[in-house]
Design a protein around this motif. Structure first.
Motif, PDB file in Angstrom:
ATOM      1  N   ASP A  46       0.863  -1.177   0.000  1.00  0.00           N
ATOM      2  CA  ASP A  46       0.000   0.000   0.000  1.00  0.00           C
ATOM      3  C   ASP A  46       0.903   1.232   0.000  1.00  0.00           C
ATOM      4  N   VAL A  47       0.866   2.002  -1.074  1.00  0.00           N
ATOM      5  CA  VAL A  47       1.733   3.185  -1.179  1.00  0.00           C
ATOM      6  C   VAL A  47       0.930   4.478  -1.126  1.00  0.00           C
ATOM      7  N   THR A  48      -0.235   4.423  -0.481  1.00  0.00           N
ATOM      8  CA  THR A  48      -1.076   5.615  -0.397  1.00  0.00           C
ATOM      9  C   THR A  48      -0.349   6.774   0.264  1.00  0.00           C
ATOM     10  N   ALA A  49       0.410   6.476   1.325  1.00  0.00           N
ATOM     11  CA  ALA A  49       1.136   7.541   2.028  1.00  0.00           C
ATOM     12  C   ALA A  49       2.155   8.207   1.104  1.00  0.00           C
ATOM     13  N   THR A  50       2.822   7.419   0.265  1.00  0.00           N
ATOM     14  CA  THR A  50       3.776   7.996  -0.687  1.00  0.00           C
ATOM     15  C   THR A  50       3.040   8.845  -1.724  1.00  0.00           C
ATOM     16  N   SER A  51       1.879   8.358  -2.188  1.00  0.00           N
ATOM     17  CA  SER A  51       1.086   9.142  -3.149  1.00  0.00           C
ATOM     18  C   SER A  51       0.677  10.475  -2.546  1.00  0.00           C
ATOM     19  N   GLU A  52       0.311  10.458  -1.268  1.00  0.00           N
ATOM     20  CA  GLU A  52      -0.089  11.704  -0.596  1.00  0.00           C
ATOM     21  C   GLU A  52       1.109  12.630  -0.425  1.00  0.00           C
ATOM     22  N   LEU A  53       2.275  12.063  -0.128  1.00  0.00           N
ATOM     23  CA  LEU A  53       3.478  12.876  -0.010  1.00  0.00           C
ATOM     24  C   LEU A  53       3.803  13.544  -1.340  1.00  0.00           C
ATOM     25  N   ILE A  54       3.724  12.784  -2.423  1.00  0.00           N
ATOM     26  CA  ILE A  54       4.025  13.336  -3.745  1.00  0.00           C
ATOM     27  C   ILE A  54       3.042  14.449  -4.093  1.00  0.00           C
ATOM     28  N   ALA A  55       1.751  14.233  -3.768  1.00  0.00           N
ATOM     29  CA  ALA A  55       0.737  15.245  -4.052  1.00  0.00           C
ATOM     30  C   ALA A  55       1.016  16.528  -3.281  1.00  0.00           C
ATOM     31  N   SER A  56       1.439  16.388  -2.031  1.00  0.00           N
ATOM     32  CA  SER A  56       1.712  17.580  -1.218  1.00  0.00           C
ATOM     33  C   SER A  56       2.938  18.325  -1.745  1.00  0.00           C
ATOM     34  N   LEU A  57       3.945  17.589  -2.216  1.00  0.00           N
ATOM     35  CA  LEU A  57       5.138  18.228  -2.768  1.00  0.00           C
ATOM     36  C   LEU A  57       4.822  18.947  -4.074  1.00  0.00           C
ATOM     37  N   LYS A  58       3.952  18.345  -4.886  1.00  0.00           N
ATOM     38  CA  LYS A  58       3.574  18.973  -6.152  1.00  0.00           C
ATOM     39  C   LYS A  58       2.768  20.248  -5.923  1.00  0.00           C
ATOM     40  N   SER A  59       2.050  20.328  -4.802  1.00  0.00           N
ATOM     41  CA  SER A  59       1.252  21.523  -4.508  1.00  0.00           C
ATOM     42  C   SER A  59       2.093  22.651  -3.929  1.00  0.00           C
ATOM     43  N   ASP A  60       3.335  22.328  -3.549  1.00  0.00           N
ATOM     44  CA  ASP A  60       4.243  23.334  -3.014  1.00  0.00           C
ATOM     45  C   ASP A  60       4.825  24.124  -4.186  1.00  0.00           C
ATOM     46  N   ARG A  61       4.528  25.408  -4.247  1.00  0.00           N
ATOM     47  CA  ARG A  61       4.958  26.221  -5.383  1.00  0.00           C
ATOM     48  C   ARG A  61       6.471  26.226  -5.558  1.00  0.00           C
ATOM     49  N   SER A  62       7.198  26.158  -4.464  1.00  0.00           N
ATOM     50  CA  SER A  62       8.656  26.191  -4.556  1.00  0.00           C
ATOM     51  C   SER A  62       9.240  24.907  -5.126  1.00  0.00           C
ATOM     52  N   LEU A  63       8.416  23.836  -5.212  1.00  0.00           N
ATOM     53  CA  LEU A  63       8.907  22.546  -5.690  1.00  0.00           C
ATOM     54  C   LEU A  63       8.265  22.096  -7.002  1.00  0.00           C
ATOM     55  N   GLN A  64       7.328  22.897  -7.507  1.00  0.00           N
ATOM     56  CA  GLN A  64       6.555  22.468  -8.676  1.00  0.00           C
ATOM     57  C   GLN A  64       7.433  22.174  -9.891  1.00  0.00           C
ATOM     58  N   GLU A  65       8.499  22.931 -10.086  1.00  0.00           N
ATOM     59  CA  GLU A  65       9.337  22.740 -11.267  1.00  0.00           C
ATOM     60  C   GLU A  65      10.150  21.454 -11.202  1.00  0.00           C
ATOM     61  N   HIS A  66      10.240  20.828 -10.032  1.00  0.00           N
ATOM     62  CA  HIS A  66      11.060  19.629  -9.877  1.00  0.00           C
ATOM     63  C   HIS A  66      10.312  18.340 -10.242  1.00  0.00           C
ATOM     64  N   LYS A  67       8.999  18.377 -10.290  1.00  0.00           N
ATOM     65  CA  LYS A  67       8.186  17.250 -10.766  1.00  0.00           C
ATOM     66  C   LYS A  67       8.559  15.932 -10.068  1.00  0.00           C
ATOM     67  N   ILE A  68       8.478  15.939  -8.768  1.00  0.00           N
ATOM     68  CA  ILE A  68       8.820  14.751  -7.977  1.00  0.00           C
ATOM     69  C   ILE A  68       7.736  13.696  -8.140  1.00  0.00           C
ATOM     70  N   GLY A  69       8.142  12.449  -8.448  1.00  0.00           N
ATOM     71  CA  GLY A  69       7.192  11.356  -8.654  1.00  0.00           C
ATOM     72  C   GLY A  69       7.622  10.099  -7.916  1.00  0.00           C
ATOM     73  N   ILE A  70       6.907   9.017  -8.186  1.00  0.00           N
ATOM     74  CA  ILE A  70       7.167   7.750  -7.501  1.00  0.00           C
ATOM     75  C   ILE A  70       8.572   7.226  -7.781  1.00  0.00           C
ATOM     76  N   MET A  71       9.101   7.502  -8.986  1.00  0.00           N
ATOM     77  CA  MET A  71      10.432   7.026  -9.336  1.00  0.00           C
ATOM     78  C   MET A  71      11.493   7.645  -8.434  1.00  0.00           C
ATOM     79  N   ALA A  72      11.355   8.935  -8.156  1.00  0.00           N
ATOM     80  CA  ALA A  72      12.330   9.613  -7.300  1.00  0.00           C
ATOM     81  C   ALA A  72      12.273   9.080  -5.878  1.00  0.00           C
ATOM     82  N   VAL A  73      11.070   8.862  -5.370  1.00  0.00           N
ATOM     83  CA  VAL A  73      10.929   8.331  -4.013  1.00  0.00           C
ATOM     84  C   VAL A  73      11.514   6.919  -3.931  1.00  0.00           C
ATOM     85  N   ALA A  74      11.244   6.108  -4.958  1.00  0.00           N
ATOM     86  CA  ALA A  74      11.796   4.750  -4.980  1.00  0.00           C
ATOM     87  C   ALA A  74      13.318   4.793  -5.059  1.00  0.00           C
TER      88      ALA A  74
END
Length: 457
Positions: free
Chosen positions: A260-288
């Motif tokens: 179950d990777v729901t927590a990771t999905s939520e983390l990625i969503a929160s990072l994408k909503s951070d304006r200072s991090l939007q250009e970095h496009k953090i996804g599941i591959m980076a977390v893995a």
């Protein structure tokens, strides 16, 4: 006098190369260091500069021919004998310039060499970025962008000053009949990319042949035939040889875990909503990737190499993380150097740069070598799991499956959760089942609960 230029050893330990295209024709007058041809090895597309100034007398191969190292490639009619093949600044330390008449006839054997009259200043040349680390393992496969053979009569001598682009883009522009001088480059430092070329082509009248048709591998098919034949060469050939060598040398074992990777999905969503991090496009591959680096520190057996010749197991104290990228002509596995030193944002940026470079056909041989562990994301194709083959010289490879929203047990109840499957293939000579399983569980725990990464070191 007539001077023969033989295909040099391109510095990759490969015995042959395929001639992609000539940039000159018989009878052309060429200058020192002018690009005369593009050749493709199993690892890269390389531009060959002219070691002489003179007139092209004979071209000894045609586009599409496979030429052995040391075979005569082109003959020149040269006035005088004062032109000596020399090493470029990038390789000068390892290839001294000939000083005696006998040495002047020696064939250069390094890629990137240039030529200059004795005593003349060397022209400044843009050098591709190479790895800052040396690499001695044949772990990765280099994929160059697609090329098709081009008839000699269609080749136009390349000007000395050309718009900045890659060999695949120049080939595509030539086949589409587009002058690159008219195309605005959006890449780094004005580099013209494939996307720029396609955008320019779309603004013109419809061409008689499509970009997709041009970039498809050359095939042999007779009307009415029930089969199509495609030559096995270049990257595809090298990939096949490497995978067969790995499959029949290293005893593969593959283990799976679904989490179950729901927590990771939520983390990625929160990072994408951070304006200072939007250009970095953090996804599941980076977390893995971050999870793998942390887990490798706890399980160094997965970050080691079986040295058959030395009779030793070599354990790496760094992580050169290979990232598998699918391209039009095969698999590319460049690696991120010292990935263990990077944070999540830096890993995300590095992964994106590797992918963009691979798609543009600009991955250098050095970026493909020296990997210690790899990741492949089959989930982007909608696949749940697979049994990946280990890159030669590495101990393991992790495959990421698709993230799917599905019913799952959560806190004693059934709920819709984000679920994915991880598959780890490892070399059983280096890693036993317990080590492999514990490594996979550590990676899974981080993806299940990203906060657990705070407990690891």
């Amino acid at each position: 006098m007539i001077q023969d230029f033989k295909l040099p050893d391109l510095g990759e330990g490969l015995p042959e190369a395929e001639l992609v295209q000539w940039m000159v024709a018989e009878g052309d007058t060429v200058t020192l260091n002018q690009t005369i041809a593009e050749v493709e090895t199993a690892k890269a597309v390389v531009e060959l500069p002219s070691p002489y100034a003179g007139t092209v007398k004979t071209l000894h191969a045609a586009a599409g021919d496979v030429v052995e190292v040391g075979s005569v490639l082109i003959s020149y009619d040269v006035e005088g004998a004062d032109q000596v093949p020399q090493a470029s600044p990038a390789v000068e330390a390892s290839a001294p310039v000939a000083e005696s008449p006998a040495e002047e006839k020696a064939q250069p054997n390094l890629v990137g060499y240039g030529a200059a009259p004795r005593g003349a200043a060397r022209p400044q040349r843009r050098m591709r970025s190479t790895a800052q680390h040396s690499a001695a393992t044949d772990t990765a496969v280099l994929e160059a962008a697609p090329h098709d053979a081009i008839h000699m009569s269609e080749v136009i001598p390349a000007p000395i000053e050309r718009p900045r682009s890659t060999p695949p883009v120049r080939m595509l522009a030539k086949q589409l009949g587009i002058d690159l001088a008219l195309v605005e480059g959006t890449g780094e430092s004005g580099l013209i990319t494939r996307g720029d070329l396609e955008a320019y082509a779309s603004r013109l009248d419809a061409p008689s042949v499509t970009v997709a048709e041009i970039t498809a591998p050359a095939r042999s098919q007779t009307p009415g035939e029930r089969t199509t034949r495609t030559p096995i060469r270049g990257v595809r050939k090298h990939t096949a040889e490497a995978m067969v060598r790995s499959a029949f040398t290293a005893p593969h074992v593959t283990t799976f875990v679904t989490i179950d990777v729901t927590a990771t999905s939520e983390l990625i969503a929160s990072l994408k909503s951070d304006r200072s991090l939007q250009e970095h496009k953090i996804g599941i591959m980076a977390v893995a990737a971050k999870a793998v680096c942390l887990a490798l520190a706890r399980h160094p057996g997965l970050n080691s190499k079986w040295d058959e010749e030395a009779g030793e197991i070599v354990e790496h104290h760094y992580v050169n993380l290979g990232i598998a990228a699918a391209t039009g002509r095969g698999l590319v596995v460049p690696n991120i150097r010292d990935a263990q030193e990077l944070n999540l944002v830096e890993l995300s940026d590095a992964i994106r740069r590797l992918a963009e470079t691979a798609r543009a056909g600009r991955t250098s041989p050095a970026e493909m070598m020296g990997g210690t562990f790899s990741i492949t994301n089959v989930g982007v194709f909608g696949v749940d799991a697979g049994t990946p083959i280990i890159n030669p010289g590495e101990a393991g490879i992790l495959a990421l499956g698709a993230v799917r929203r599905q019913p799952w047990e959560h806190r004693g109840e059934i709920a819709l959760r984000d679920v994915m499957t991880l598959a780890l293939s490892f070399d059983h000579r280096l890693v036993d089942g317990e080590q492999g399983s514990k490594f996979l569980v550590d990676v899974a725990d981080i993806l299940r609960e990203p906060g657990r990464a705070m407990l690891l070191r």
